[in-house]
Design an enzyme around this catalytic site. Structure first.
Site, short mmCIF file in Angstrom:
data_model
loop_
_atom_site.label_atom_id
_atom_site.label_comp_id
_atom_site.label_asym_id
_atom_site.label_seq_id
_atom_site.Cartn_x
_atom_site.Cartn_y
_atom_site.Cartn_z
N CYS B 85 0.97 -1.37 0.02
CA CYS B 85 -0.01 0.03 -0.09
C CYS B 85 0.76 1.17 -0.08
CB CYS B 85 -1.09 -0.06 1.20
SG CYS B 85 -1.72 -1.70 1.37
N ILE B 211 -12.57 -0.54 -1.28
CA ILE B 211 -11.69 -1.20 -2.42
C ILE B 211 -12.08 -0.40 -3.52
CG2 ILE B 211 -11.99 -3.17 -4.03
CD1 ILE B 211 -12.67 -4.83 -1.53
N HIS B 334 -9.29 3.91 -1.11
CA HIS B 334 -7.97 3.27 -0.96
C HIS B 334 -7.59 2.26 -2.29
CE1 HIS B 334 -4.38 1.84 0.50
NE2 HIS B 334 -4.72 0.64 1.09
#
Lengths: 72, 386
Positions: B85, B211, B334
């Site tokens: 990430c 998501i 994200h």
């Protein structure tokens, strides 16, 4: 594969939203078990649910995953 | 080392876009950053791409030249960085390092992820690729499960509560509702956050980030050249990337992220500032507990005080230290590989005074914290008015 013996629950969770490989297992309890001498392992809990601080006993490996059960 | 400035930023909306492919998202963000920085593709001397799992999500590999050439950037280095990430935070760190060292002048950094074309169990499995595949992941750990175990331990050691976690989600949704590019522009109540569908105990769906599909890009150059391109340059005052174990069970203390502490210490030192000087921050709230730990590890509050500080409103838009004015990963979304550069764009907007309804009052010194996995990579960037 070695016997892991007894240990103490360092942390745990119960998983409801699984990865593809474990869709048939939910809900399942996952835990990090403290085995002593600073050694920890991530495994699954069979049977009765456990909390941080509970003592557990290694039961068996299934597909290389260590399973533990709560010590009575 | 030469001082480095951000001269241009560009973001797509974050969300679920079934009609958009990975490349078109990255190209949109890249073009916006070039336009925003009044630069042409032909001036770009290197292209840095942050992307976590494009090949797994979309089947496409060799992504950096695939995207750079579509932007009209040819004949220069085009490289993809993968750090879970923190992929585009890492790409940004390496791009800034190269410009600071004098290797290039004009560099474009783009982060992108296209996630929503796969069903949730498949997405969960791909994301779990950032964990230890021979240990925790094989045992059935997902990322929500790893952060759930972190939350349980934080609750055990510091008395952190479900209500304190929920306060982070409520606050980030309040901010995200004001962000026109956010994925979920919806205010939620404490009750909703507390009673959401359970994902991994004690985390409900409202403790988890979204998501998303999306991209964000940043144009950087030496500070001395920035005035040729923009009248609003923002200076990179401090930046650092550090690393730690991938597996959660190899970390001594899972209630803190050692890499965040070490990278923050380096970035503060480079910028010549202290934690108390930072006026606002975009932090990596992949889960609500991650924001609580972030404000502790960054030194905004003492260890164990992250929960009470959040519940008391200290991190709200009007609070003592606004955190995630953008809505954070929780509400803004994200798209994993786009999150690091997205945070940089959001901090730059605040410093320029262009954040609209979510503008913070004290905006001259901001920080972005981008976390990879369960803390194996951390990138900290400190930005200030040039």
């Amino acid at each position: 594969m070695s016997e892991l013996g007894a240990g103490t629950i360092y942390t745990e969770t119960v998983v409801y939203s699984p990865p593809e490989a474990y869709v048939n297992d939910v809900p399942y309890q996952l835990a990090i078990v403290e085995l002593g001498a600073g050694r920890r392992v991530t495994g699954r809990i069979d049977g009765e649910r456990v909390q941080i601080g509970d003592r557990v006993q290694f039961a068996e490996y299934r597909n290389n995953v260590p399973f533990f059960i709560k010590q009575s | 080392m030469r001082p480095v400035a951000v001269a241009g930023i560009g973001k797509t909306a974050f969300g679920a876009f079934p009609d958009r492919d990975l490349r078109s998202l990255a190209v949109e963000a890249g073009q916006k950053a070039l336009e925003n920085g009044h630069a042409n593709a032909s001036q770009v001397e290197a292209f840095y791409l942050g992307n976590f799992a494009g090949p797994s999500f979309t089947g496409q590999n060799h992504l950096a030249p695939y995207i750079s050439t579509a932007l009209g950037i040819t004949g220069v280095p085009a490289t993809r960085f993968e750090a879970a990430c923190a992929s585009s935070g890492s790409a940004f760190f390496h791009a800034v390092s190269a410009v600071a060292a004098g290797l290039y002048d004009i560099v474009l950094v783009t982060g992108v992820e296209k996630m929503t074309s796969q069903p949730t169990p498949k997405v969960t499995e791909i994301l779990a690729g950032a964990g230890d595949g021979c240990g925790e992941v094989r045992a059935g750990a997902t990322f929500p499960a790893l952060f759930a175990m972190i939350a349980r331990r934080h609750m055990y050691q510091y008395g952190t509560t479900r209500e304190q976690l929920a306060a982070v989600a409520v606050k980030n949704h309040q901010n995200g509702a004001k962000n026109p590019l956010a994925h979920m522009r919806k205010v939620i109540t404490m009750e909703q956050a507390m009673k959401g569908k359970m994902i991994a105990e004690p985390l409900t769906v409202y403790d988890c980030s979204l998501i998303s599909d999306g991209a964000a890009a940043v144009l950087i150059m030496p500070l001395e050249r920035a005035s040729e391109f923009t009248d609003k340059p923002v200076r990179v005052l401090g930046i650092a990337q550090t690393s730690d174990h991938v597996a959660l069970d190899e970390k001594d203390d899972i209630t803190t992220f050692r890499a965040v502490k070490t990278s923050a210490a380096k970035a503060y030192k480079m910028a010549g500032v202290q934690a108390s000087d930072i006026q606002f921050a975009e932090v990596h709230d992949c889960f609500t507990i991650a924001e609580i730990i972030a404000i502790e590890d960054l030194g905004f509050v003492p260890k164990g005080e992250g929960g009470p500080f959040s519940l008391a409103g200290g991190t709200c838009l009007q609070g003592e230290r606004p955190v995630n004015a953008s809505g954070g990963l929780k509400s803004k979304g994200h798209p994993v590989g786009a999150t690091g550069t997205g945070q940089i764009c959001d901090v730059v907007e605040q410093i320029r005074g262009q954040a609209g309804e979510r503008q913070v009052k004290r905006n001259s010194l901001g920080l972005a914290q981008n976390l990879g996995g369960s803390g194996a990579t951390s990138v900290i960037t400190i930005l200030g008015a040039a």
